[in-house]
Structure formats: structure tokens, C-alpha cells
Enzyme design. Structure first.
Site, PDB file in Angstrom:
ATOM      1  CG  ASP A   1      13.725  -6.065   0.771  1.00 19.09           C
ATOM      2  OD1 ASP A   1      14.013  -5.225   1.651  1.00 19.09           O
ATOM      3  OD2 ASP A   1      12.557  -6.286   0.391  1.00 19.09           O
TER       4      ASP A   1
ATOM      5  CD  GLN B   1       7.315  -4.603  11.859  1.00 17.67           C
ATOM      6  OE1 GLN B   1       7.101  -5.685  12.382  1.00 17.67           O
ATOM      7  NE2 GLN B   1       6.372  -3.716  11.650  1.00 17.67           N
TER       8      GLN B   1
HETATM    9  N1  LIG Z   1       4.587   8.420  -0.587  1.00 20.59           N
HETATM   10  C1  LIG Z   1       5.631   7.618  -0.518  1.00 20.59           C
HETATM   11  N2  LIG Z   1       5.450   6.349  -0.109  1.00 20.59           N
HETATM   12  C2  LIG Z   1       6.531   5.552  -0.051  1.00 20.59           C
HETATM   13  C3  LIG Z   1       7.836   5.999  -0.411  1.00 20.59           C
HETATM   14  N3  LIG Z   1       8.689   4.960  -0.257  1.00 20.59           N
HETATM   15  C4  LIG Z   1       7.943   3.917   0.155  1.00 20.59           C
HETATM   16  N4  LIG Z   1       6.644   4.268   0.277  1.00 20.59           N
HETATM   17  C5  LIG Z   1       5.523   3.441   0.755  1.00 20.59           C
HETATM   18  O1  LIG Z   1       5.799   3.087   2.092  1.00 20.59           O
HETATM   19  C6  LIG Z   1       5.301   1.796   2.378  1.00 20.59           C
HETATM   20  C7  LIG Z   1       6.388   0.943   2.981  1.00 20.59           C
HETATM   21  O2  LIG Z   1       7.380   0.702   2.004  1.00 20.59           O
HETATM   22  P1  LIG Z   1       8.221  -0.659   1.962  1.00 20.59           P
HETATM   23  O3  LIG Z   1       9.093  -0.572   0.766  1.00 20.59           O
HETATM   24  O4  LIG Z   1       7.332  -1.833   2.095  1.00 20.59           O
HETATM   25  O5  LIG Z   1       9.081  -0.516   3.300  1.00 20.59           O
HETATM   26  P2  LIG Z   1      10.207  -1.515   3.847  1.00 20.59           P
HETATM   27  O6  LIG Z   1      11.376  -0.680   4.231  1.00 20.59           O
HETATM   28  O7  LIG Z   1      10.449  -2.607   2.879  1.00 20.59           O
HETATM   29  O8  LIG Z   1       9.500  -2.066   5.157  1.00 20.59           O
HETATM   30  P3  LIG Z   1       9.817  -3.478   5.924  1.00 20.59           P
HETATM   31  O9  LIG Z   1       9.667  -4.564   4.937  1.00 20.59           O
HETATM   32  O10 LIG Z   1       8.837  -3.566   7.047  1.00 20.59           O
HETATM   33  O11 LIG Z   1      11.207  -3.347   6.456  1.00 20.59           O
HETATM   34  C8  LIG Z   1       4.739   1.268   1.051  1.00 20.59           C
HETATM   35  O12 LIG Z   1       3.345   1.429   1.062  1.00 20.59           O
HETATM   36  C9  LIG Z   1       5.374   2.146  -0.009  1.00 20.59           C
HETATM   37  O13 LIG Z   1       4.528   2.320  -1.114  1.00 20.59           O
HETATM   38  C10 LIG Z   1       7.995   7.358  -0.804  1.00 20.59           C
HETATM   39  O14 LIG Z   1       9.096   7.859  -1.086  1.00 20.59           O
HETATM   40  N5  LIG Z   1       6.858   8.115  -0.842  1.00 20.59           N
HETATM   41 MG   LIG Z   2      10.154  -4.592   2.985  1.00 20.53          MG
END
Ligand SMILES: Nc1nc2c(ncn2[C@@H]2O[C@H](COP(=O)(O)OP(=O)(O)OP(=O)(O)O)[C@@H](O)[C@H]2O)c(=O)[nH]1
Ligand SMILES: [Mg+2]
Length: 391
Positions: free
Chosen positions: A215, A219
Site C-alpha cells: 500500500d 497524493q
Molecule cells: N462509501 C465508500 N467509501 C469508501 C469506499 N472505498 C473507500 N472509502 C472511504 O474512502 C476514504 C479513503 O479511503 P482510503 O482507503 O484511505 O484511500 P487511499 O487510497 O488509501 O488514500 P491515500 O492513503 O491518501 O492514498 C475512507 O474513509 C474509506 O472508508 C467505497 O467504495 N465506498
Molecule cells: Mg491509504
């Protein structure tokens, strides 16, 4: 193993049945070979823009394939959840005046002043006064109007989830549920990995397959670190948030988030260090996308070529606007994979024959991720078997 997976991804339809018309001894020999390949972990790299859902997938792997979260680990998430709640209400209050929206009552306005006086960091302890202010504000008609205009505000996706559940969360005995953990958000910086084993069905030779998932932060200022993990990656799992079509980047408010994701997908797809990796795309946040469309948002206002897409003949039957919207985004990705680019003479890979697999997902929904990950796993198993029989 890497070579095997590469070869596998060049074939869309495994034809296992035909290849197993052999003796039982041959089949046993093939299973033994497949089991040998399980000794090496399959390395999967999660990529995508910020908030596309990468870390949420990692959490799901932990829930599905490791023993989830202990009570102690759940409690460790409380500060993160409280910060999410504070950030949500703080953003809403801040944008009330920016968007020219009035509070329903003077009491609400006083609550807002209190929240603003705290700044953007959650207080260390949630006293009764703080909790009452949040409840009053979330019940205010003006704040709800502001929330309806969420696309104009850099709001967290889980704003409604956490504010709707605030009374439960503000209980002194609160222990976060699995759903709370899946909805919480903390920006990823650096590189994280999770290793887990998945059982292989007896019909596919039995045993276990180890996976290692990486992971990274999505950003813009995090992406220069990605290259550190490109070596030895067998599959890229690219996440794209379909609910982002009407929003702009936190890092650059002039850039549409979905457009940024499409540009990023192109650069990852064409990256020569990932040329031998398989590609799987999760068209994520289907729930967010559907909710927005139901609330009257239209992708055509941000991507005018949607209209041409709807007027062009399509292979499938698309029923409603959500269906058309998700297919439109998928087609944009497919078009990118078909763009011509140079044959790489150094590793002699013909990029044009690479396959990309698409899944429509809701990363916060464990049963959805279980099913999709099963499909991904099956694909890998089928191909391993197929390749062993071809060796
Ligand atoms: N409703 C909804 N929320 C989602 C979904 N997938 C992720 N989230 C929400 O979106 C937000 C961001 O998700 P992360 O998994 O932290 O995103 P990331 O890609 O890891 O982001 P970075 O670490 O900044 O790269 C979190 O609050 C999750 O709960 C989805 O399919 N539906
Ligand atoms: Mg993340």
C-alpha cells in the site's frame, strides 16, 4: 512465478478443461508443480490517487484473511475516528459562510463558533459540551444544505457515516466496530505491506498461496516513492474512485479528481518497470457514485463526451444513468489501454497484448471485496495450472 503470471495475463480465457484430459498421475504431477509455485508469495501493488480506497482494501484483506482487529487494536483507531469527525464538522462549519448558507438557529451559530475556535484538530477529550455542539450542528437544516453541496467542499467520504453514528461513538465505553474502521480515513505516507495466506481449493491442488500486498500513498507528493516497490510486482491493483467525477483534488483545486485518476492510470499502465505486471482495475466507490447520481449530479457536466458515449452503439444493455456512468468510466480506461505506445526493446514486451481486468467495487463492503478477491485469486490459480500444464 513472475513470468508465469505475465504469460497468464496475456490470455483472457483459461481453457483448463481441455488441458486436463490426461491420466490421474499426470494430474497429480501437475498439482505438485502448482503447489511448488505457491511457495513464492504473489506480490500485488495497490495504486491509485488519494482516497481511491487502497488502504481500505488492505484493511479488508486483514479482516478476510488474517484475524481482523483485536479490541486493543480497535481502540487504537479511536483518535483517527475522532479526528475524522472533527474534520468533517469543521469543514462544514467553515464552508457555511463561504457558500453563504444561514444556520437554522442562533444556538447552532454559537455551536459553530465553538467548533471554529478549536481549529482543525480534534480536542484530546470529547467533553459533553463538544458532543452536544456536534449533535446540534448535524441536526441543523443549514448544515444539511451545506452537506448537500459536498462536491464544492473537500469533505471526507465518511462524513455522513460518522456524524449519523456520533451518539454511539461519543459513548465513553465506545469500541470501534469493523465498519467504523473501514470508514475511517488516515492519509498513507510511505510504503506499507501486508502478508497473508489463502487456501487453495482441493480441486485446484490444495495447499495455500501466500500474497504480499503493498500500500502506498496516492497524493501527488507521495507518488515519487512508488518506484521503490515496482521490482518483482506480479500484479497491479489500480483503484479508481467512480464517485469522484464532480470533485477537485485537495492538492490542486483546479484539477478534476476523476481526470487525475485517468491520467495517473495512463502513466502507470505505460510505465516500463511495470510492463510485466498484470493489471486489475477496481472501479471503486460505486455506492458514492450512485448516491450522487440519485441526488441529481451528472457526469456529463464534467465530462461532456459522456453524451457521445450514450449516443454510440454499445455491446451491452445499460439500464440507468449509474450503469451508463460506470461503463463510461470503464471505457475511458479501456481506451487508454488501447493507445499506441512504443514497443520496449529492452525487455521485448509487446504491450499491446497486455490484458486489463475490471471489477466494480465498494471497498467498504466486505462481502463485495471477498467476492472480487476470490475472482482475482481464481484467475491466478487457473493460470498457474494452465502454465504448469504447458511447461
Ligand atoms: N462509501 C465508500 N467509501 C469508501 C469506499 N472505498 C473507500 N472509502 C472511504 O474512502 C476514504 C479513503 O479511503 P482510503 O482507503 O484511505 O484511500 P487511499 O487510497 O488509501 O488514500 P491515500 O492513503 O491518501 O492514498 C475512507 O474513509 C474509506 O472508508 C467505497 O467504495 N465506498
Ligand atoms: Mg491509504
Amino acid at each position: 512465478m513472475k513470468l508465469k503470471l505475465l504469460r497468464y495475463l496475456r490470455h483472457t480465457k483459461p481453457q483448463m478443461q481441455d488441458e486436463f484430459q490426461t491420466t490421474p498421475q499426470d494430474v497429480e504431477q501437475q498439482f505438485t508443480e502448482v503447489r511448488k509455485s505457491f511457495r513464492e508469495a504473489v506480490k500485488i501493488l495497490l495504486l491509485g490517487t488519494a482516497e481511491s480506497g487502497k488502504t481500505t482494501i488492505i484493511k479488508q484483506m486483514r479482516i478476510l484473511h488474517i484475524n481482523g482487529y483485536t479490541d486493543e487494536e480497535r481502540c487504537d483507531k479511536i483518535p483517527e475516528i475522532l479526528q475524522n469527525i472533527h474534520e468533517s464538522i469543521y469543514q462544514l462549519v467553515q464552508h457555511m459562510s463561504i457558500l453563504g448558507i444561514q444556520y437554522q438557529s442562533i444556538a447552532s451559530r454559537k455551536c459553530a463558533e465553538y467548533i471554529l475556535s478549536l481549529g482543525d484538530q480534534a480536542p484530546e477529550y470529547m467533553n459533553d459540551e463538544y458532543c452536544d455542539h456536534i449533535i446540534t450542528l448535524w441536526n441543523d437544516v443549514g448544515i444539511r444544505t451545506c452537506f448537500e453541496r459536498a462536491h464544492e467542499i473537500p469533505l471526507l467520504d465518511s462524513t455522513k457515516y460518522f456524524l449519523d453514528n456520533f451518539e454511539r461513538i461519543s459513548d465513553p465505553e465506545y469500541i470501534p466496530s469493523t465498519e467504523d474502521i473501514l470508514h475511517s480515513r488516515k492519509i498513507t505516507t510511505g510504503i506499507h505491506q501486508i502478508t497473508f495466506k489463502v487456501k487453495v481449493p482441493r480441486t485446484m491442488g490444495g495447499g495455500v498461496q501466500e500474497f504480499r500486498m503493498y500500500d502506498v500513498g496516492g497524493q501527488r507528493d507521495q507518488r515519487n516513492k512508488w518506484i521503490q516497490v515496482f521490482e518483482g510486482i506480479q500484479a497491479v491493483l489500480f483503484l479508481i474512485s467512480c464517485g469522484d467525477f464532480d470533485q477537485c483534488l485537495r492538492e490542486d483545486p483546479r484539477q478534476n479528481r476523476l481526470q487525475e485518476a485517468l491520467n495517473l492510470f495512463r502513466s502507470v499502465w505505460q510505465n516500463r518497470f511495470l510492463a510485466s505486471a498484470g493489471f486489475i482495475v477496481f472501479l471503486n466507490k460505486q455506492d458514492v457514485m450512485e448516491r450522487k447520481i440519485r441526488a441529481g449530479k451528472h457526469i456529463v457536466d464534467y465530462f461532456p463526451d459522456f453524451e457521445d458515449f450514450c449516443n454510440s452503439p454499445q455491446e451491452g444493455n445499460y439500464f440507468d444513468e449509474s450503469d451508463w456512468t460506470k461503463r463510461f468510466i470503464q471505457h475511458k480506461l479501456i481506451d487508454i489501454t488501447r493507445e499506441p505506445f512504443k514497443r520496449n526493446s529492452r525487455n521485448n514486451i509487446d504491450y499491446s497484448r497486455r490484458e486489463c481486468y475490471y471489477h466494480f467495487t465498494i471497498a467498504t463492503d466486505t462481502s463485495c471485496v471477498r467476492k472480487v478477491f476470490n475472482d482475482v485469486h481464481q484467475m491466478i490459480l487457473h493460470q498457474n495450472m494452465k502454465l504448469v500444464t504447458l511447461l
